[in-house]
Design a protein around this motif. Structure first.
Motif, PDB file in Angstrom:
ATOM      1  N   PRO A 105       0.828  -1.207   0.000  1.00 36.02           N
ATOM      2  CA  PRO A 105       0.000   0.000   0.000  1.00 36.02           C
ATOM      3  C   PRO A 105       0.865   1.261   0.000  1.00 36.02           C
ATOM      4  O   PRO A 105       1.887   1.325   0.669  1.00 36.02           O
ATOM      5  N   ARG A 106       0.457   2.247  -0.769  1.00 37.27           N
ATOM      6  CA  ARG A 106       1.169   3.521  -0.852  1.00 37.27           C
ATOM      7  C   ARG A 106       0.202   4.637  -0.504  1.00 37.27           C
ATOM      8  O   ARG A 106      -1.013   4.488  -0.608  1.00 37.27           O
ATOM      9  N   TRP A 107       0.760   5.773  -0.151  1.00 41.08           N
ATOM     10  CA  TRP A 107      -0.073   6.934   0.122  1.00 41.08           C
ATOM     11  C   TRP A 107      -0.628   7.478  -1.179  1.00 41.08           C
ATOM     12  O   TRP A 107       0.077   7.562  -2.182  1.00 41.08           O
ATOM     13  N   ASP A 108      -1.872   7.846  -1.165  1.00 39.07           N
ATOM     14  CA  ASP A 108      -2.475   8.482  -2.330  1.00 39.07           C
ATOM     15  C   ASP A 108      -2.050   9.934  -2.374  1.00 39.07           C
ATOM     16  O   ASP A 108      -1.976  10.596  -1.332  1.00 39.07           O
ATOM     17  N   GLY A 112      -4.156  12.526   3.470  1.00 37.39           N
ATOM     18  CA  GLY A 112      -3.597  13.016   4.729  1.00 37.39           C
ATOM     19  C   GLY A 112      -2.237  12.422   5.028  1.00 37.39           C
ATOM     20  O   GLY A 112      -1.881  11.340   4.574  1.00 37.39           O
ATOM     21  N   GLY A 113      -1.490  13.147   5.807  1.00 40.54           N
ATOM     22  CA  GLY A 113      -0.191  12.663   6.243  1.00 40.54           C
ATOM     23  C   GLY A 113      -0.358  11.759   7.446  1.00 40.54           C
ATOM     24  O   GLY A 113      -1.343  11.057   7.583  1.00 40.54           O
ATOM     25  N   SER A 114       0.587  11.796   8.339  1.00 45.11           N
ATOM     26  CA  SER A 114       0.485  10.956   9.512  1.00 45.11           C
ATOM     27  C   SER A 114      -0.694  11.396  10.361  1.00 45.11           C
ATOM     28  O   SER A 114      -1.053  12.571  10.425  1.00 45.11           O
ATOM     29  N   PHE A 115      -1.325  10.463  10.996  1.00 43.68           N
ATOM     30  CA  PHE A 115      -2.479  10.671  11.878  1.00 43.68           C
ATOM     31  C   PHE A 115      -3.647  11.304  11.144  1.00 43.68           C
ATOM     32  O   PHE A 115      -4.498  11.916  11.750  1.00 43.68           O
ATOM     33  N   GLY A 116      -3.674  11.209   9.824  1.00 40.62           N
ATOM     34  CA  GLY A 116      -4.821  11.701   9.071  1.00 40.62           C
ATOM     35  C   GLY A 116      -5.010  13.197   9.148  1.00 40.62           C
ATOM     36  O   GLY A 116      -6.124  13.689   9.130  1.00 40.62           O
ATOM     37  N   SER A 117      -3.930  13.938   9.212  1.00 42.22           N
ATOM     38  CA  SER A 117      -4.030  15.374   9.382  1.00 42.22           C
ATOM     39  C   SER A 117      -4.619  16.060   8.162  1.00 42.22           C
ATOM     40  O   SER A 117      -5.258  17.105   8.268  1.00 42.22           O
ATOM     41  N   GLY A 118      -4.402  15.503   6.982  1.00 40.90           N
ATOM     42  CA  GLY A 118      -4.914  16.120   5.763  1.00 40.90           C
ATOM     43  C   GLY A 118      -4.099  17.303   5.300  1.00 40.90           C
ATOM     44  O   GLY A 118      -4.352  17.866   4.246  1.00 40.90           O
ATOM     45  N   GLY A 119      -3.113  17.692   6.074  1.00 44.30           N
ATOM     46  CA  GLY A 119      -2.306  18.853   5.710  1.00 44.30           C
ATOM     47  C   GLY A 119      -1.142  18.456   4.835  1.00 44.30           C
ATOM     48  O   GLY A 119      -1.014  17.324   4.371  1.00 44.30           O
ATOM     49  N   ALA A 120      -0.284  19.421   4.606  1.00 42.28           N
ATOM     50  CA  ALA A 120       0.872  19.208   3.733  1.00 42.28           C
ATOM     51  C   ALA A 120       1.941  18.379   4.410  1.00 42.28           C
ATOM     52  O   ALA A 120       2.880  17.941   3.768  1.00 42.28           O
ATOM     53  N   GLY A 121       1.829  18.180   5.713  1.00 41.25           N
ATOM     54  CA  GLY A 121       2.828  17.378   6.417  1.00 41.25           C
ATOM     55  C   GLY A 121       4.101  18.161   6.651  1.00 41.25           C
ATOM     56  O   GLY A 121       4.082  19.326   7.032  1.00 41.25           O
ATOM     57  N   GLY A 122       5.264  17.542   6.358  1.00 43.92           N
ATOM     58  CA  GLY A 122       6.540  18.184   6.623  1.00 43.92           C
ATOM     59  C   GLY A 122       7.055  18.987   5.461  1.00 43.92           C
ATOM     60  O   GLY A 122       8.237  19.232   5.338  1.00 43.92           O
ATOM     61  N   ARG A 123       6.209  19.389   4.540  1.00 49.85           N
ATOM     62  CA  ARG A 123       6.695  20.134   3.374  1.00 49.85           C
ATOM     63  C   ARG A 123       6.959  21.564   3.705  1.00 49.85           C
ATOM     64  O   ARG A 123       6.440  22.243   4.456  1.00 49.85           O
TER      65      ARG A 123
END
Length: 123
Positions: A105-108, A112-123
Motif C-alpha cells: 500500500p502507498r499513500w495516495d 492526509g499525512g500521519s495521523f490523518g491530518s490532511g495537511g501538507a505534512g513536513g513540506r
C-alpha cells in the motif's frame, strides 16, 4: 538545682539520639558496600560479551524463513445472520487470511499525512 539535672538528662537524650543515627548510618553504608561487592562477584561469574567478529551474521541470501505478505482479518458473523448474539467463546481466536492483493500500500497523492491530518505534512 533541679534545672541542672533536667539539662543533664536532656543532653544525654540528645547524645543518645545522635549515637543511634550514626550507628544506623554505618549499618546502611555497610549494607551498600556489601551489595556492591556482591554485584561485582556476580558480574565476574557471567560470560563475557562477544567481540565484534564473534557476532552472528546474516547469510548472503538474506534472512532465513522470512516472508512478506498482506493479511486481511476474518469477518465476524453479524447477529442478523445467526439470529442471536455471539458470545466471546463462540468467536474463537482472531484469525486472518492471505489478501488477494499483495501489492504494497502507498499513500495516495493529496491524502492526509500521519495521523490523518490532511495537511501538507513536513513540506
Amino acid at each position: 538545682m533541679d534545672t541542672s539535672r533536667y539539662e543533664a538528662a536532656s543532653g544525654a537524650g540528645s547524645v543518645f539520639g545522635i549515637v543511634v543515627i550514626v550507628v544506623g548510618a554505618l549499618v546502611i553504608v555497610g549494607a551498600l558496600i556489601w551489595a556492591v561487592r556482591l554485584g561485582i562477584r556476580v558480574k565476574q561469574r557471567e560470560p563475557r560479551t562477544p567481540r565484534a567478529g564473534e557476532h552472528p551474521t546474516l547469510p548472503d541470501s538474506g534472512p532465513v524463513h522470512e516472508t512478506r505478505q498482506r493479511r486481511e482479518p476474518d469477518e465476524v458473523p453479524r447477529a442478523e445472520e445467526t439470529g442471536r448474539r455471539l458470545t466471546p467463546h463462540e468467536l474463537g481466536s482472531s484469525g486472518s487470511r492471505r489478501s488477494e492483493d499483495q501489492s504494497r500500500p502507498r499513500w495516495d497523492p493529496g491524502s492526509g499525512g500521519s495521523f490523518g491530518s490532511g495537511g501538507a505534512g513536513g513540506r
